[in-house]
Design a protein around this motif. Structure first.
Motif, PDB file in Angstrom:
ATOM      1  N   TYR A 171     -13.470 -43.833  -6.037  1.00 16.49           N
ATOM      2  CA  TYR A 171     -13.884 -42.570  -5.422  1.00 16.49           C
ATOM      3  C   TYR A 171     -14.171 -41.459  -6.578  1.00 16.49           C
ATOM      4  O   TYR A 171     -15.253 -40.901  -6.353  1.00 16.49           O
ATOM      5  N   LEU A 172     -13.387 -41.416  -7.619  1.00 13.98           N
ATOM      6  CA  LEU A 172     -13.484 -40.564  -8.561  1.00 13.98           C
ATOM      7  C   LEU A 172     -14.996 -40.826  -9.368  1.00 13.98           C
ATOM      8  O   LEU A 172     -15.719 -40.213  -9.782  1.00 13.98           O
ATOM      9  N   ALA A 190     -17.810 -39.681  -6.798  1.00 12.47           N
ATOM     10  CA  ALA A 190     -17.960 -38.343  -7.114  1.00 12.47           C
ATOM     11  C   ALA A 190     -18.784 -37.871  -8.266  1.00 12.47           C
ATOM     12  O   ALA A 190     -19.322 -36.870  -8.355  1.00 12.47           O
ATOM     13  N   ILE A 192     -13.303 -36.919  -3.846  1.00 13.79           N
ATOM     14  CA  ILE A 192     -12.089 -36.671  -4.408  1.00 13.79           C
ATOM     15  C   ILE A 192     -10.875 -36.519  -3.705  1.00 13.79           C
ATOM     16  O   ILE A 192      -9.811 -36.730  -4.347  1.00 13.79           O
ATOM     17  N   ARG A 193     -10.981 -36.027  -2.438  1.00 12.74           N
ATOM     18  CA  ARG A 193      -9.748 -35.598  -1.667  1.00 12.74           C
ATOM     19  C   ARG A 193      -9.377 -36.840  -1.014  1.00 12.74           C
ATOM     20  O   ARG A 193      -8.280 -36.907  -0.460  1.00 12.74           O
ATOM     21  N   ALA A 213     -18.973 -35.661  -2.941  1.00 18.52           N
ATOM     22  CA  ALA A 213     -18.149 -35.482  -4.087  1.00 18.52           C
ATOM     23  C   ALA A 213     -16.683 -35.119  -3.752  1.00 18.52           C
ATOM     24  O   ALA A 213     -15.714 -35.548  -4.067  1.00 18.52           O
ATOM     25  N   TRP A 214     -16.853 -33.821  -3.035  1.00 16.47           N
ATOM     26  CA  TRP A 214     -15.494 -33.313  -2.687  1.00 16.47           C
ATOM     27  C   TRP A 214     -14.691 -34.038  -1.582  1.00 16.47           C
ATOM     28  O   TRP A 214     -13.501 -33.957  -1.726  1.00 16.47           O
ATOM     29  N   ARG A 233      -9.092 -45.700  -5.897  1.00 14.57           N
ATOM     30  CA  ARG A 233      -9.074 -44.099  -6.081  1.00 14.57           C
ATOM     31  C   ARG A 233      -9.957 -44.030  -7.629  1.00 14.57           C
ATOM     32  O   ARG A 233     -10.966 -43.198  -7.474  1.00 14.57           O
TER      33      ARG A 233
END
Length: 268
Positions: free
Chosen positions: A14-15, A18, A235-236, A231-232, A11
């Protein structure tokens, strides 16, 4: 405990990916907008050296700060390439490795190209403005400034960096399509946009001058849409599961954002 730690690490990746993707594109577009207002960029690059350095001195604090930010965009490019490569799990392959290599080369070239304005140009501008400087010394400063513009700026910062970025988009796009963990349409978009960077590189050799305005005004905003889309998605994304595909909401947002970026060109 043993399962939550890898998920938490994933996680964070990913952040981070992004964040750097968005930060990078914001720095680039914000920086070039500031330079257009304060430094008549890019037309200023066609002025004689003495006029360009005089204009540089008029707004030097803002221009230098802007170029420092653009220099840092070289590092945000590298971080974006690294974390995007890490985020494309569980897929691992040569495509992602190649994307990482070319994404890193892009960032190094950008930092070197922009960095000259933050370090070298203030010194040259100061020397050129010295009232006691001789005509021969001014000619020498012009040669130095012109040489660095053509080498650090055109060869490294624009030509080689644009080629490397084109390859980064191409291989990252193929990797996204192959991975199956992000929306494949973003991968297709990255591959489709890669020739734009190759054309920009060709402009430095005098082959694509007529296409430069179209690419800059209407092609590069699509690059921002790509970054925001990736990025979107990141984030998801949860765990190692594929991210939900982009929906109508993002399509509408992207259309509004793109229209906002190109409207000033259409009405000017």
């Amino acid at each position: 405990m043993s399962t939550s730690q890898p998920q938490q690490a994933t996680r964070s990746i990913y952040l981070a990916a992004a964040g750097f993707l968005v930060l990078h594109i914001v720095i680039l577009f914000g920086g070039f907008t500031a330079l257009a207002v304060e430094f008549q960029f890019p037309d200023v690059l066609r002025l004689p050296t003495q006029e360009r350095l005089a204009l540089f001195r008029e707004n030097q604090p803002v221009i230098v700060a802007t170029y420092w930010a653009l220099t840092m965009s070289g590092f945000t490019q590298i971080f974006a390439a690294v974390f995007l490569a890490l985020a494309l799990r569980p897929y691992r392959g040569g495509l992602i490795t190649l994307a990482l290599v070319f994404g890193t080369i892009t960032g190094v070239g950008q930092a070197m190209g922009f960095g000259r304005w933050a370090i070298l140009m203030p010194y040259l501008a100061e020397q050129m403005a010295d009232p006691t400087i001789s005509a021969s010394a001014k000619e020498m400063i012009g040669l130095i400034e012109g040489s660095f513009n053509r080498y650090a700026g055109m060869v490294v910062g624009e030509h080689l960096s644009n080629i490397a970025m084109g390859f980064w988009l191409f291989f990252a796009g193929l990797g996204i399509r192959k991975s199956g963990v992000l929306d494949r349409r973003l991968g297709t978009m990255a591959v489709a946009l890669s020739p734009i960077l190759f054309i920009l590189a060709a402009e430095q050799l005098g082959y694509a001058e007529s296409a430069l305005a179209l690419i800059t005004n209407f092609g590069l905003p699509l690059l921002a849409i790509l970054h925001f889309g990736l990025a979107w998605q990141l984030i998801r994304r949860q765990g190692l599961d594929p991210a939900p595909n982009l929906g109508v909401g993002f399509a509408v947002t992207a259309l509004v954002l793109y229209s906002t970026m190109v409207t000033p060109t259409l009405i000017s």
